[in-house]
Design a protein around this motif. Structure first.
Motif, PDB file in Angstrom:
ATOM      1  N   THR A   1      56.201 118.871  -2.934  1.00  0.00           N
ATOM      2  CA  THR A   1      55.566 117.357  -3.935  1.00  0.00           C
ATOM      3  C   THR A   1      55.569 116.221  -3.918  1.00  0.00           C
ATOM      4  O   THR A   1      56.231 115.985  -3.695  1.00  0.00           O
ATOM      5  CB  THR A   1      54.994 118.359  -4.920  1.00  0.00           C
ATOM      6  N   ASP A   2      54.444 115.959  -3.772  1.00  0.00           N
ATOM      7  CA  ASP A   2      54.379 114.467  -3.761  1.00  0.00           C
ATOM      8  C   ASP A   2      54.284 113.910  -5.453  1.00  0.00           C
ATOM      9  O   ASP A   2      54.909 113.177  -6.080  1.00  0.00           O
ATOM     10  CB  ASP A   2      53.334 113.495  -2.867  1.00  0.00           C
ATOM     11  N   GLN A   3      53.853 114.887  -6.790  1.00  0.00           N
ATOM     12  CA  GLN A   3      54.426 114.527  -7.898  1.00  0.00           C
ATOM     13  C   GLN A   3      55.217 115.710  -8.348  1.00  0.00           C
ATOM     14  O   GLN A   3      54.566 116.188  -9.479  1.00  0.00           O
ATOM     15  CB  GLN A   3      52.456 114.831  -8.193  1.00  0.00           C
TER      16      GLN A   3
ATOM     17  N   ARG B   1      54.889 115.316 -12.524  1.00  0.00           N
ATOM     18  CA  ARG B   1      53.809 115.754 -13.171  1.00  0.00           C
ATOM     19  C   ARG B   1      54.013 117.202 -13.127  1.00  0.00           C
ATOM     20  O   ARG B   1      53.341 117.693 -14.029  1.00  0.00           O
ATOM     21  CB  ARG B   1      52.355 115.101 -12.235  1.00  0.00           C
TER      22      ARG B   1
ATOM     23  N   ALA C   1      47.920 122.915  -8.625  1.00  0.00           N
ATOM     24  CA  ALA C   1      48.319 121.311  -8.067  1.00  0.00           C
ATOM     25  C   ALA C   1      47.071 121.223  -7.955  1.00  0.00           C
ATOM     26  O   ALA C   1      46.438 119.690  -7.829  1.00  0.00           O
ATOM     27  CB  ALA C   1      48.858 121.823  -6.356  1.00  0.00           C
ATOM     28  N   VAL C   2      46.008 121.375  -7.241  1.00  0.00           N
ATOM     29  CA  VAL C   2      44.387 121.021  -7.350  1.00  0.00           C
ATOM     30  C   VAL C   2      44.347 120.298  -8.715  1.00  0.00           C
ATOM     31  O   VAL C   2      43.360 118.499  -8.487  1.00  0.00           O
ATOM     32  CB  VAL C   2      43.624 121.765  -7.378  1.00  0.00           C
ATOM     33  N   GLU C   3      44.235 121.140 -10.251  1.00  0.00           N
ATOM     34  CA  GLU C   3      43.792 120.276 -10.955  1.00  0.00           C
ATOM     35  C   GLU C   3      44.859 119.015 -11.256  1.00  0.00           C
ATOM     36  O   GLU C   3      44.113 118.047 -11.518  1.00  0.00           O
ATOM     37  CB  GLU C   3      44.649 120.706 -12.244  1.00  0.00           C
ATOM     38  N   LEU C   4      46.183 118.553 -10.859  1.00  0.00           N
ATOM     39  CA  LEU C   4      46.518 117.417 -11.318  1.00  0.00           C
ATOM     40  C   LEU C   4      46.856 116.404  -9.919  1.00  0.00           C
ATOM     41  O   LEU C   4      47.466 115.589  -9.458  1.00  0.00           O
ATOM     42  CB  LEU C   4      48.243 118.319 -11.218  1.00  0.00           C
ATOM     43  N   THR C   5      45.934 117.271  -9.319  1.00  0.00           N
ATOM     44  CA  THR C   5      45.779 116.301  -7.670  1.00  0.00           C
ATOM     45  C   THR C   5      46.872 116.194  -7.197  1.00  0.00           C
ATOM     46  O   THR C   5      46.812 115.553  -6.094  1.00  0.00           O
ATOM     47  CB  THR C   5      44.716 115.007  -7.304  1.00  0.00           C
ATOM     48  N   ALA C   6      47.385 116.868  -7.066  1.00  0.00           N
ATOM     49  CA  ALA C   6      49.295 116.904  -6.220  1.00  0.00           C
ATOM     50  C   ALA C   6      48.732 117.548  -5.703  1.00  0.00           C
ATOM     51  O   ALA C   6      47.908 118.709  -4.892  1.00  0.00           O
ATOM     52  CB  ALA C   6      50.195 117.635  -7.099  1.00  0.00           C
ATOM     53  N   HIS C   7      49.913 116.812  -3.880  1.00  0.00           N
ATOM     54  CA  HIS C   7      49.701 117.668  -2.984  1.00  0.00           C
ATOM     55  C   HIS C   7      51.083 118.583  -3.297  1.00  0.00           C
ATOM     56  O   HIS C   7      52.028 118.176  -2.820  1.00  0.00           O
ATOM     57  CB  HIS C   7      50.275 116.428  -1.600  1.00  0.00           C
TER      58      HIS C   7
END
Lengths: 333, 287, 246
Positions: free
Chosen positions: A261-263, A266, A305-311
């Motif tokens: 993931t990119d984050q 978090r 992931a959607v909630e955290l806007t993580a890819h």
């Protein structure tokens, strides 16, 4: 490279001893079927890979998906095909070389082929005669009785239904009262009532101190066959032992999963916060974690992931092979 | 209120254009051809076609080799007519025929593939036409190949037919002769093979019909002086007689038989073969 | 409790079973049709009054139809199928995983093929020989040659059935290409074709020269096929011992 014709190499892994798990098997008695590091290759395809076990009397279920190598293993045990590596002993002998031990094995092969021009009675009597049984006619009648097929039915087995053929095959396998019964998928093609009846028969035979090897690819069947299980997946022995214990172990076993993931930080923090996993570690853009509930984790990770806007790059289990065996055992697929 | 629901589990439907009957027939022809010739199959499936091809082409290659080595000396008595090449490779054609027809149709019955084929746009008739086309196509390679090779080879050596018109005429006659041989042998073989659903026995059936009748006629005519017209019931040699007739010749065994009888006899065998095939498949019922 | 099966008993058991498996109505009718052709020819020989040498014609006829076609094909159909069919359809395991030696299985299968093939060849050939009406010599020669032929072809085709899938197609290839084509080219090659021996018996007993094929004495023409038979059966037993069973 091992020379196949030379004396077999010492077993690579210690055989899995299943004897103590079977009530009927006395720990001091000799094992009835043993495999030492058995490997079978067909060209580039490894059908059975380094399988070792030791089995006493009672029912042992061989569980595995189609194509896992169950039939190949049975063929090796019966001497129909030699292992590429390792060796097997049935009652201490090699069925491929030893003529007399072949009379102490009863095999119901998976393939449907029979001598189609014979009646059920003739087919079973022929099995008795070719096994050197004295009172072949009486025994053939008894064996057919046992599987509830009329010995006086003049119909050729070629005209029988799949379920009847399965039962005739079983009668032919046990007509000479062998110590070892090797039954390859004996329950396929049977209706639920016949299935229950067959399982009763197996338990009955096991009670007579016989060694029954029964293969199946259906979990539910194995659960009813008895407690002793060998799980074969992709040619390897994936698990062995008591069915219920195996199932419990698998249920509790944590699964290791890797996420790209990119984050990572978090996302990892959120996973811990919501108690989705244990042992979470982060390295570069990868999270590695253990979870005991794969299904819950699988459902939760994407919305998170959607909630955290993580890819999410990828979500992959690290122990893929065992994972599939696990799923297989638990979910029966 | 309904208490049941069927969920769309997202299985993908085929949304491309469907090929229809023509496309289905082309596929059957192509895959049957491949399976007969052993293309895309293990090496052992290629052994038989290769052996047959070698035996079939050997005479033509030998004559070409001689033409290259000794050139004009080959002219005259030694040099075979083009149509005679069919006879030289006769045994190869026979062996190939015994293999081709059973491979083309019998396997589908044994493996239970026939009902699957018939669940496509194919009917029994279009299925059999496709199979027949594949049989004819593969047999043409073996039957026409050698004489075509000889024609081209001799032409390159400057020993071919004189003039373009004659050359084309020779070519056309060779193609027609080969086609006759292939259609007659193929029809008889398909008819014989359709009598059983086991490939091995289908081959035996083809041999028995072709060779059995041929031997029978041979000994009747040569041994017991039966009339030469009896040769019309010899399905093995009769189609080969069309080749010399096209080139205004007659071969030894058929000297007393008129050309129209030869043609009629061949037609009869095609009808007999196709008729047997049709009857066998009609009897197969609603598969 | 079972005990091992004596070789003689095993031969009997395999023989009895395979005869039942081999004898299908379709096969018998088809092969009898082949023999009927021979009968028609023989009848024509008898009825014909234009033959210069009826005896010679008959011998040639029996050579061509009887020993190039009927004997090898009948033997091929039954011997190739004897163990070959079991092997292909997966029933061989029911003869294999038994307390029996390997050689009695092979011998039993061979005897089954012979038991079925002999009546289908010797009887029609014998009847045809009698119909031809050219003397008892032809009858004896035909019966002897057919007997030798059936024994040796059956042994070779039993072996072939264990060695190859599609053994019948390879058998046809052998009969047509090897015996019918290549063996005609030289005497050394001819000695490697079984047909040379059956026709030698026929030619010697009838004292008639047949074209092609180097002839051998009757004694050799009987002895060599018997040796070939034994060797083929021995190899088949060895093959059964080492092959993989489905």
């Amino acid at each position: 490279m091992t020379d196949v014709s030379s004396p077999p190499p010492p077993p690579t892994g210690a055989p899995v001893d299943l004897g103590h798990l079977t009530q009927a098997y006395s720990a001091s008695g000799p094992p009835m079927v043993e495999a030492f590091g058995v490997t079978k290759a067909f060209g580039d395809v490894i059908a059975v890979s380094d399988v070792s076990f030791r089995i006493g009397s009672g029912i042992t279920a061989i569980l595995g998906p189609n194509g896992a190598g169950k039939s190949t293993l049975f063929r090796i045990l019966c001497g129909l095909t030699p292992p590429s590596k390792g060796r097997v002993e049935v009652l201490g002998r090699d069925a491929r070389r030893d003529r007399d031990v072949r009379g102490r094995i009863g095999l119901a092969p998976q393939q449907d082929a029979m001598f189609d021009r014979l009646s059920a009675f003739e087919f079973v009597e022929y099995a008795a005669l070719t096994n050197g049984v004295d009172s072949a006619e009486t025994r053939a009648r008894a064996a057919l009785d046992y599987v509830e097929i009329s010995a006086d039915d003049p119909k050729r087995v070629g005209a029988f239904s799949k379920g009847m053929r399965q039962r005739v095959k079983l009668a032919a396998a046990l007509v000479h009262d062998p110590e070892i019964l090797v039954l390859d998928e004996p329950l396929t093609g049977l209706d639920p009532v016949q299935r229950s009846r067959m399982i009763e028969l197996f338990n009955d035979l096991a009670g007579q101190d016989k060694c029954l090897l029964v293969s199946s690819h259906v979990l539910d069947e194995v659960a009813r066959l008895g407690s002793n299980v060998l799980v074969i997946a992709q040619g390897r022995l994936a698990a062995a032992g008591d069915y219920h214990a195996l199932r419990d172990m698998m249920d509790d076993r944590p699964h290791r999963i890797r996420i790209e993931t990119d984050q990572p930080r978090r996302l990892a923090a959120a996973i811990i916060e919501r108690d989705l996993a244990k042992g979470v570690s982060v390295e570069n853009e990868e999270i590695t974690l253990d979870t005991t509930d794969v299904d819950r984790f699988g459902r939760a990770i994407a919305p998170l992931a959607v909630e955290l806007t993580a890819h999410l790059g990828s979500v992959a289990p690290l122990d893929d092979d065992l994972e599939s065996v696990f799923r297989y055992l638990v979910e029966g697929r | 209120m309904t208490s049941a629901e069927i969920f769309d589990r997202g299985y993908r439907r085929f949304e491309g254009t469907r090929g229809g009957r023509g496309s289905a027939m082309r596929s059957v022809v192509w895959y049957t051809t491949k399976s007969i010739l052993g293309l895309g199959r293990k090496a052992r499936h290629k052994v038989f076609p290769v052996i047959v091809a070698v035996i079939a082409f050997l005479p033509a290659i030998i004559f070409l080799g001689m033409a290259i080595l000794i050139g004009d000396l080959l002219e005259g008595e030694l040099r075979p007519e083009y149509w005679e090449l069919f006879g030289f490779s006769f045994m190869a054609f026979l062996v190939f025929t015994t293999m081709v027809a059973p491979e083309a149709i019998v396997r589908d019955r044994r493996d239970g593939m026939l009902p699957l084929y018939l669940s496509t746009p194919l009917t029994k008739v279009t299925y059999l036409i496709s199979k027949g086309t594949a049989v004819i196509a593969t047999m043409m390679i073996i039957v026409l190949g050698p004489s075509l090779l000889a024609l081209v080879g001799f032409t390159v050596q400057g020993m071919g037919p004189d003039g373009f018109g004659t050359w084309i005429e020779t070519l056309a006659k060779l193609v027609l002769a080969a086609f006759t041989i292939v259609v007659v042998l193929g029809a008889v073989a398909l008819g014989a093979a359709s009598l059983t659903d086991r490939r091995a026995f289908a081959s035996v059936a083809v041999v028995m019909v072709l060779l059995g009748l041929s031997f029978f006629v041979e000994v009747m005519v040569n041994g017991v002086d039966a009339p030469e017209t009896l040769r019309l019931i010899d399905p093995l040699n009769l189609p080969f007689e069309v080749a010399p007739r096209l080139f205004d010749a007659k071969s030894e065994p058929f000297v007393e038989v008129s050309t129209s009888l030869v043609l009629l006899g061949n037609l009869g065998w095609v009808v007999a073969g196709v008729g047997t095939l049709a009857a066998s498949y009609r009897r197969l019922g609603a598969v | 409790m079972s005990a091992s099966v004596s070789p003689l008993r095993a031969i009997g058991l395999v023989h009895g079973l395979l005869i039942r498996q081999l004898l299908t109505r379709g096969r018998i009718l088809a092969l009898l049709a082949l023999s009927v052709l021979l009968g028609v020819v023989s009848l024509s020989v008898r009825l014909s009054d234009t033959l210069e040498n009826p005896l010679r014609s008959s011998v040639e006829i029996f050579d061509v139809v009887g020993f190039t076609l009927v004997v090898p094909i009948v033997a091929l159909v039954f011997a190739g199928a004897a163990l070959g069919d079991s092997r292909e359809d997966g029933t061989l395991v029911y003869l294999w995983l038994r307390p029996m030696d390997r050689w009695p299985v092979v011998v039993g299968a061979w005897l089954a093929a012979v038991s079925v093939s002999l009546p289908l060849t010797v009887v029609p050939l014998g009847i045809s020989a009698m119909i031809a009406g050219v003397g008892e010599g032809l009858l004896m020669a035909t019966v002897l040659a057919a007997l030798v032929g059936v024994l040796v072809y059956s042994a070779v085709f039993v072996l072939l059935g264990l060695l190859l899938k599609n053994s019948i197609i390879w058998g046809i290839g052998y009969i047509l290409i090897w015996e019918g084509l290549i063996a005609q080219f030289g005497s050394a090659l001819g000695k490697a074709a079984l047909r040379g021996y059956t026709r030698s018996i026929l030619a010697n007993r009838m004292d008639i020269d047949l074209d092609g094929f180097s002839e051998v004495s009757t004694a050799s023409a009987v002895a060599i096929p018997i040796v070939v038979t034994i060797v083929a059966l021995f190899l088949a037993a060895a093959r059964l011992r080492t092959m993989e069973i489905d």
